[in-house]
Motif scaffolding. Structure first.
Motif, short mmCIF file in Angstrom:
data_model
loop_
_atom_site.label_atom_id
_atom_site.label_comp_id
_atom_site.label_asym_id
_atom_site.label_seq_id
_atom_site.Cartn_x
_atom_site.Cartn_y
_atom_site.Cartn_z
N LEU A 167 0.80 -1.06 -0.03
CA LEU A 167 -0.19 0.11 0.09
C LEU A 167 0.96 1.45 0.16
O LEU A 167 2.06 1.28 0.41
CB LEU A 167 -0.88 -0.12 1.32
N ILE A 168 0.33 2.29 -0.31
CA ILE A 168 0.88 3.69 -0.44
C ILE A 168 -0.07 4.65 0.18
O ILE A 168 -1.19 4.51 0.32
CB ILE A 168 1.48 4.01 -1.95
N ARG A 169 0.45 5.84 0.55
CA ARG A 169 -0.32 7.13 1.01
C ARG A 169 -0.14 8.17 0.05
O ARG A 169 0.74 8.74 -0.03
CB ARG A 169 -0.09 7.14 2.61
N ALA A 170 -1.26 8.95 -0.15
CA ALA A 170 -1.13 10.40 -0.70
C ALA A 170 -1.57 11.25 0.43
O ALA A 170 -2.94 11.18 0.95
CB ALA A 170 -1.94 10.07 -1.86
N ASP A 171 -0.95 12.44 0.69
CA ASP A 171 -1.46 13.33 1.46
C ASP A 171 -1.45 14.51 0.99
O ASP A 171 -0.81 14.94 0.24
CB ASP A 171 -0.15 13.52 2.62
N GLY A 172 -2.68 15.35 1.32
CA GLY A 172 -2.96 16.61 0.75
C GLY A 172 -3.67 16.59 -0.28
O GLY A 172 -3.81 15.70 -1.20
N PRO A 173 -4.60 17.56 -0.47
CA PRO A 173 -5.65 17.71 -1.67
C PRO A 173 -5.21 17.31 -2.98
O PRO A 173 -5.80 16.72 -3.97
CB PRO A 173 -6.21 19.07 -1.55
N GLN A 174 -4.00 17.87 -3.21
CA GLN A 174 -3.62 17.77 -4.82
C GLN A 174 -3.03 16.46 -5.01
O GLN A 174 -3.63 15.95 -6.11
CB GLN A 174 -2.20 18.96 -4.92
N ALA A 175 -2.30 15.61 -4.17
CA ALA A 175 -1.99 14.33 -4.58
C ALA A 175 -3.17 13.38 -4.55
O ALA A 175 -3.40 12.54 -5.24
CB ALA A 175 -0.88 13.73 -3.46
N ARG B 230 -5.99 14.18 -5.22
CA ARG B 230 -7.10 14.39 -6.18
C ARG B 230 -6.49 13.87 -7.43
O ARG B 230 -6.98 12.83 -8.12
CB ARG B 230 -7.20 15.75 -6.71
N SER B 231 -5.21 13.76 -7.51
CA SER B 231 -4.74 13.25 -8.92
C SER B 231 -4.65 11.58 -8.44
O SER B 231 -4.99 10.86 -9.77
CB SER B 231 -3.11 13.47 -8.66
N LEU B 232 -4.49 11.15 -7.48
CA LEU B 232 -4.78 9.53 -7.15
C LEU B 232 -6.05 9.19 -7.63
O LEU B 232 -6.23 8.20 -8.39
CB LEU B 232 -4.28 9.28 -5.78
N LEU B 233 -7.02 9.85 -6.99
CA LEU B 233 -8.45 9.52 -7.42
C LEU B 233 -8.90 9.63 -8.72
O LEU B 233 -9.49 8.56 -9.24
CB LEU B 233 -9.28 10.28 -6.53
N ALA B 234 -8.20 10.48 -9.57
CA ALA B 234 -8.86 10.87 -10.78
C ALA B 234 -8.17 9.88 -11.96
O ALA B 234 -8.50 9.16 -12.90
CB ALA B 234 -8.32 12.25 -11.28
N GLU B 235 -6.73 9.33 -11.41
CA GLU B 235 -5.98 8.66 -12.38
C GLU B 235 -6.10 7.35 -12.01
O GLU B 235 -5.92 6.47 -13.12
CB GLU B 235 -4.42 9.12 -12.29
N SER B 236 -6.09 6.74 -10.98
CA SER B 236 -5.80 5.56 -10.52
C SER B 236 -7.21 5.05 -9.57
O SER B 236 -6.90 4.46 -8.32
CB SER B 236 -4.72 5.07 -9.85
N PRO B 237 -8.29 5.34 -9.65
CA PRO B 237 -9.37 5.21 -8.88
C PRO B 237 -9.48 3.75 -8.41
O PRO B 237 -9.88 3.45 -7.20
CB PRO B 237 -10.61 5.47 -9.71
N ASP B 238 -9.61 2.64 -9.35
CA ASP B 238 -9.51 1.34 -8.79
C ASP B 238 -8.58 1.07 -7.90
O ASP B 238 -8.93 0.02 -7.00
CB ASP B 238 -9.42 0.37 -9.99
N THR B 239 -7.61 1.64 -7.56
CA THR B 239 -6.37 1.36 -6.64
C THR B 239 -6.75 1.78 -5.35
O THR B 239 -6.07 1.51 -4.15
CB THR B 239 -5.07 1.64 -7.02
N VAL C 71 -5.39 6.11 0.78
CA VAL C 71 -4.47 5.05 1.00
C VAL C 71 -5.09 4.18 -0.21
O VAL C 71 -6.04 4.06 -0.63
CB VAL C 71 -4.74 4.08 2.33
N ALA C 72 -3.67 3.62 -0.78
CA ALA C 72 -4.11 3.03 -2.44
C ALA C 72 -3.16 1.80 -2.55
O ALA C 72 -2.06 1.69 -1.78
CB ALA C 72 -3.87 3.94 -3.37
N GLU C 73 -3.56 0.99 -3.29
CA GLU C 73 -2.53 0.01 -3.80
C GLU C 73 -1.50 0.49 -4.29
O GLU C 73 -1.42 1.30 -5.21
CB GLU C 73 -3.27 -1.27 -4.85
N ARG C 74 -0.37 -0.04 -4.27
CA ARG C 74 1.01 0.37 -5.07
C ARG C 74 0.86 0.10 -6.40
O ARG C 74 0.62 -1.04 -6.88
CB ARG C 74 2.10 -0.27 -4.32
N PRO C 75 1.31 0.77 -7.44
CA PRO C 75 1.09 0.34 -8.75
C PRO C 75 1.96 -0.83 -9.12
O PRO C 75 3.10 -0.75 -8.35
CB PRO C 75 1.79 1.79 -9.79
#
Lengths: 288, 288
Positions: free
Chosen positions: A37-45, A47-56, A116-120
């Motif tokens: 798993l990985i973690r993205a912190d802050g609205p910008q990161a 947002r990009s995670l949710l928009a680009e890799s929603p399934d993860t 929190v997301a699955e690592r690519p």
């Protein structure tokens, strides 16, 4: 996008709960490796995670304030099948507390969004194979770049300059460390960024894909601005203190010098990457 | 250079002594303002300070290990009339402990060299007046750039790209904060770097010196790579989050867009500075 996930639904109020600790632990490389798993912190990161890799995406935490200021985050979460959970400010602060990797640096002013997301899972061989077979290609290879902030900044610059792929050797910082993700301003989710490549096999694979290798060196005879840049090119950048090592220098097709006009002895690695990548972009016939 | 200075000669063994505390306090802007002193941390910054501004140096502290690895530091100190004092590692660590300005960030791995010097006294009006009256000139103006790491990185890039002068507005980070000095890798002592300039009078003074003003903006119609750059040019860079403000944008002679090819929404301010400054260098007929 319609797949629904069921994270633990109990409310989170204690910054010292096991669940909070497990997410905070993702600041460390070993916890990321163990959990995948990985973690993205802050609205910008986030947002990009949710928009680009929603399934993860597995979990999404927002403060009330950030949820109101950035309503798109909860919406993107819903589209990804993840319910945003509202948590107090001090819980967000606990979620992003680092335990390794630039510990002192790793507690930013909390910005009220954590995911929190699955690592690519993309491997370096598949990533090289997926490069376009014809036409211009720009690749960045980071060899032993150790600082996650530098790695993230270079990924952001590579994205802005239209690079197709960023590869990192095994001894570089992890581009999915929260600090690198934050420094990339979300760009780590915009283009393929693949760590763990062994130097010589990687170079061979790039050559087999008709991609030439260029390194920067203060001792090179050729001036960057005078070199006829090949249209399919990988910029190989080295360690913060020592630059690229002798083996990489010997293996490269081109060694170029970035002209220095003042009394600075050298450039920061992220600055050198910027000069090379934007000079490449400037010359691309298909550039915006 | 022959002027001899008499710092307190008592040995320093306690990291909690008043003297150590006073030097550590120079991490904070208020202590630098009150005392008129600055601190350089690490061999690279200390070397540049001793080489470029020997008359300003008041004190020099080295660990035995750093003194052996960098014998030039004690030699430069002697030439400056300052005796290097050998101190244990833990004292150096205490000397560089920050009390303000990026507190978490401000405790680097100690590199065994610390110097205390008088703050450069050059004012912004004198600095603008001292620019060459004819021929190419490159100036950097930082408006409300808040992060000392960004300020230092930009100063290093400005030095490398052959800029003549870096000016900072009153609401920017102090380029003589230890973190900025360190990020500049000593470049803050290589060219004039002058904080505290009021925006509109500064712009007027630069124009009076025949220096045109250029800002970067994502909304500008003109592409940086297509603009006919004036030979006497000041690059005006704005705040990390918001860019240059409307007043600076309105006052500028040129607004240019750095082309973005990928999906990055914007560039880091230090990256934008690098692209503009090296594109300026690339076109200078007198470049190395």
């Amino acid at each position: 996008m319609t797949r629904h996930k069921r994270p633990e639904q109990a409310p989170i109020t204690s910054p010292r709960s096991d669940r909070v600790r497990r997410i905070a632990a993702l600041s460390g490389r070993s916890a990321r490796r163990r959990t995948g798993l990985i973690r993205a912190d802050g609205p910008q990161a986030v947002r990009s995670l949710l928009a680009e890799s929603p399934d993860t995406v597995r979990e999404l935490f927002l403060t009330e304030r950030t949820s109101a200021a950035h309503p798109e985050l909860a919406e993107l979460g819903r589209a990804a099948g993840v319910s945003a959970r509202l948590v107090p400010e001090h819980v967000v602060r606990a979620l992003v507390r680092g335990d390794q990797e630039g510990a002192g640096d790793d507690v930013p002013s909390p910005q009220g969004a954590v995911a929190v997301a699955e690592r690519p899972a993309l491997g370096w061989e598949a990533a090289v194979h997926a490069l376009p077979a014809a036409g211009p290609v720009t690749v960045v290879v980071l060899c032993e770049v150790r600082d996650p902030g530098n790695v993230g900044t270079i990924v952001r610059t590579a994205d802005a300059a239209g690079a197709d792929l960023v590869l990192l050797t095994e001894d570089s910082a992890d581009p999915f460390a929260p600090k690198a993700v934050r420094s990339s301003a979300g760009s780590v989710f915009h283009l393929p960024v693949v760590p763990g490549a062994p130097v010589q096999p990687l170079f061979a694979a790039l050559r087999a894909r008709d991609v030439a290798l260029a390194v920067t060196s203060g001792y090179a005879a050729t001036d960057l601005f005078c070199l006829d840049l090949p249209p399919r090119l990988a910029w190989v950048l080295g360690n913060e203190a020592r630059g690229v090592d002798a083996a990489a220098l010997a293996a490269a097709d081109h060694a170029v010098r970035i002209p220095l006009a003042g009394r600075a002895e050298s450039l920061n690695v992220a600055t050198a990457a910027t000069v090379c990548l934007f000079e490449t972009l400037r010359r691309r016939p298909d550039r915006p």
